[in-house]
Design a protein around this motif. Sequence first.
Motif, PDB file in Angstrom:
ATOM      1  N   ARG A   1      62.826   7.963  23.004  1.00 50.43           N
ATOM      2  CA  ARG A   1      62.485   9.126  23.826  1.00 50.43           C
ATOM      3  C   ARG A   1      61.601  10.072  23.028  1.00 50.43           C
ATOM      4  O   ARG A   1      61.790  10.264  21.826  1.00 50.43           O
ATOM      5  N   ASP A   2      60.645  10.662  23.700  1.00 49.86           N
ATOM      6  CA  ASP A   2      59.713  11.587  23.067  1.00 49.86           C
ATOM      7  C   ASP A   2      60.488  12.791  22.522  1.00 49.86           C
ATOM      8  O   ASP A   2      61.235  13.409  23.274  1.00 49.86           O
ATOM      9  N   PRO A   3      60.346  13.113  21.236  1.00 51.62           N
ATOM     10  CA  PRO A   3      61.125  14.228  20.657  1.00 51.62           C
ATOM     11  C   PRO A   3      60.769  15.590  21.240  1.00 51.62           C
ATOM     12  O   PRO A   3      61.552  16.529  21.130  1.00 51.62           O
ATOM     13  N   THR A   4      59.588  15.717  21.858  1.00 54.33           N
ATOM     14  CA  THR A   4      59.199  17.006  22.431  1.00 54.33           C
ATOM     15  C   THR A   4      59.520  17.087  23.918  1.00 54.33           C
ATOM     16  O   THR A   4      59.535  18.178  24.486  1.00 54.33           O
ATOM     17  N   ASP A   5      59.766  15.951  24.550  1.00 54.18           N
ATOM     18  CA  ASP A   5      60.102  15.939  25.970  1.00 54.18           C
ATOM     19  C   ASP A   5      60.958  14.709  26.227  1.00 54.18           C
ATOM     20  O   ASP A   5      60.439  13.599  26.364  1.00 54.18           O
ATOM     21  N   TRP A   6      62.275  14.916  26.302  1.00 55.52           N
ATOM     22  CA  TRP A   6      63.204  13.804  26.420  1.00 55.52           C
ATOM     23  C   TRP A   6      63.141  13.108  27.782  1.00 55.52           C
ATOM     24  O   TRP A   6      63.822  12.116  27.994  1.00 55.52           O
ATOM     25  N   ARG A   7      62.344  13.650  28.688  1.00 60.51           N
ATOM     26  CA  ARG A   7      62.157  12.931  29.954  1.00 60.51           C
ATOM     27  C   ARG A   7      61.213  11.752  29.769  1.00 60.51           C
ATOM     28  O   ARG A   7      61.165  10.853  30.611  1.00 60.51           O
ATOM     29  N   ILE A   8      60.462  11.768  28.680  1.00 57.73           N
ATOM     30  CA  ILE A   8      59.508  10.698  28.414  1.00 57.73           C
ATOM     31  C   ILE A   8      60.162   9.646  27.523  1.00 57.73           C
ATOM     32  O   ILE A   8      60.658   9.949  26.444  1.00 57.73           O
ATOM     33  N   SER A   9      60.171   8.414  28.018  1.00 64.46           N
ATOM     34  CA  SER A   9      60.711   7.315  27.226  1.00 64.46           C
ATOM     35  C   SER A   9      59.636   6.267  27.022  1.00 64.46           C
ATOM     36  O   SER A   9      58.691   6.156  27.802  1.00 64.46           O
ATOM     37  N   TYR A  10      59.798   5.480  25.972  1.00 65.10           N
ATOM     38  CA  TYR A  10      58.805   4.475  25.610  1.00 65.10           C
ATOM     39  C   TYR A  10      59.400   3.074  25.754  1.00 65.10           C
ATOM     40  O   TYR A  10      60.584   2.858  25.509  1.00 65.10           O
ATOM     41  N   TYR A  11      58.550   2.145  26.144  1.00 66.25           N
ATOM     42  CA  TYR A  11      59.004   0.768  26.240  1.00 66.25           C
ATOM     43  C   TYR A  11      59.312   0.217  24.846  1.00 66.25           C
ATOM     44  O   TYR A  11      58.603   0.504  23.886  1.00 66.25           O
ATOM     45  N   CYS A  12      60.356  -0.566  24.759  1.00 68.02           N
ATOM     46  CA  CYS A  12      60.754  -1.071  23.434  1.00 68.02           C
ATOM     47  C   CYS A  12      59.718  -2.041  22.874  1.00 68.02           C
ATOM     48  O   CYS A  12      59.681  -2.252  21.661  1.00 68.02           O
ATOM     49  N   ASN A  13      58.873  -2.628  23.715  1.00 61.46           N
ATOM     50  CA  ASN A  13      57.888  -3.569  23.204  1.00 61.46           C
ATOM     51  C   ASN A  13      56.566  -2.895  22.847  1.00 61.46           C
ATOM     52  O   ASN A  13      55.532  -3.544  22.736  1.00 61.46           O
ATOM     53  N   ASP A  14      56.615  -1.574  22.637  1.00 64.58           N
ATOM     54  CA  ASP A  14      55.477  -0.861  22.047  1.00 64.58           C
ATOM     55  C   ASP A  14      55.622  -1.017  20.542  1.00 64.58           C
ATOM     56  O   ASP A  14      56.153  -0.145  19.847  1.00 64.58           O
ATOM     57  N   TRP A  15      55.155  -2.154  20.027  1.00 65.35           N
ATOM     58  CA  TRP A  15      55.490  -2.592  18.680  1.00 65.35           C
ATOM     59  C   TRP A  15      54.975  -1.662  17.595  1.00 65.35           C
ATOM     60  O   TRP A  15      55.484  -1.655  16.473  1.00 65.35           O
ATOM     61  N   THR A  16      53.971  -0.854  17.906  1.00 61.56           N
ATOM     62  CA  THR A  16      53.400   0.020  16.873  1.00 61.56           C
ATOM     63  C   THR A  16      54.275   1.231  16.584  1.00 61.56           C
ATOM     64  O   THR A  16      54.034   1.950  15.609  1.00 61.56           O
ATOM     65  N   ARG A  17      55.288   1.456  17.399  1.00 55.57           N
ATOM     66  CA  ARG A  17      56.114   2.653  17.226  1.00 55.57           C
ATOM     67  C   ARG A  17      57.278   2.474  16.267  1.00 55.57           C
ATOM     68  O   ARG A  17      57.941   3.447  15.909  1.00 55.57           O
ATOM     69  N   TYR A  18      57.528   1.254  15.852  1.00 54.53           N
ATOM     70  CA  TYR A  18      58.691   1.014  15.001  1.00 54.53           C
ATOM     71  C   TYR A  18      58.476   1.609  13.612  1.00 54.53           C
ATOM     72  O   TYR A  18      57.479   1.308  12.954  1.00 54.53           O
ATOM     73  N   VAL A  19      59.417   2.445  13.186  1.00 55.23           N
ATOM     74  CA  VAL A  19      59.237   3.183  11.931  1.00 55.23           C
ATOM     75  C   VAL A  19      60.345   2.933  10.914  1.00 55.23           C
ATOM     76  O   VAL A  19      60.166   3.165   9.725  1.00 55.23           O
ATOM     77  N   SER A  20      61.491   2.494  11.362  1.00 52.83           N
ATOM     78  CA  SER A  20      62.609   2.227  10.454  1.00 52.83           C
ATOM     79  C   SER A  20      62.837   0.720  10.411  1.00 52.83           C
ATOM     80  O   SER A  20      63.024   0.102  11.458  1.00 52.83           O
TER      81      SER A  20
END
Length: 132
Positions: A102-121
């Motif tokens: 979920r977007d830290p600035t707007d929790w109404r916004i969620s991201y698909y788990c297969n957005d592979w570039t977002r993985y940070v941990s």
Amino acid sequence: EVQLQASGGGLVQPGGSLRLSCAASGFTFDNYAVGWFRQAPGKKREGVSCISVSDDSTFRADSVKGRFTISSDNAKNTVSLQMTDLKPEDTAVYYCAAFPARDPTDWRISYYCNDWTRYVSWGQGTQVTVSS
């Protein structure tokens, strides 16, 4: 400190099964996307399967559909990847990773788990070898 621990790899014959587990410490998987990636020698890392823990939505790459199943156990704070009908081409180092779904600035916004570039941990890898 956010940490992920992958386990469950090993040597298995073609057609066999393995169950990988990804355990989290320092945070809970609630509102996170957790993914499994793999990297074979000489190849690029690829996203295999993922789950958004908050709504249990999942994704599987075409190469593993019908064979791999991802699931979460919120009580144990783990995400598992059940792999069946393993093939030699599944041989790789498997990694688990996570990102806030979920977007830290707007929790109404969620991201698909297969957005592979977002993985940070990232966790350390676990070797899966499929060979007779």
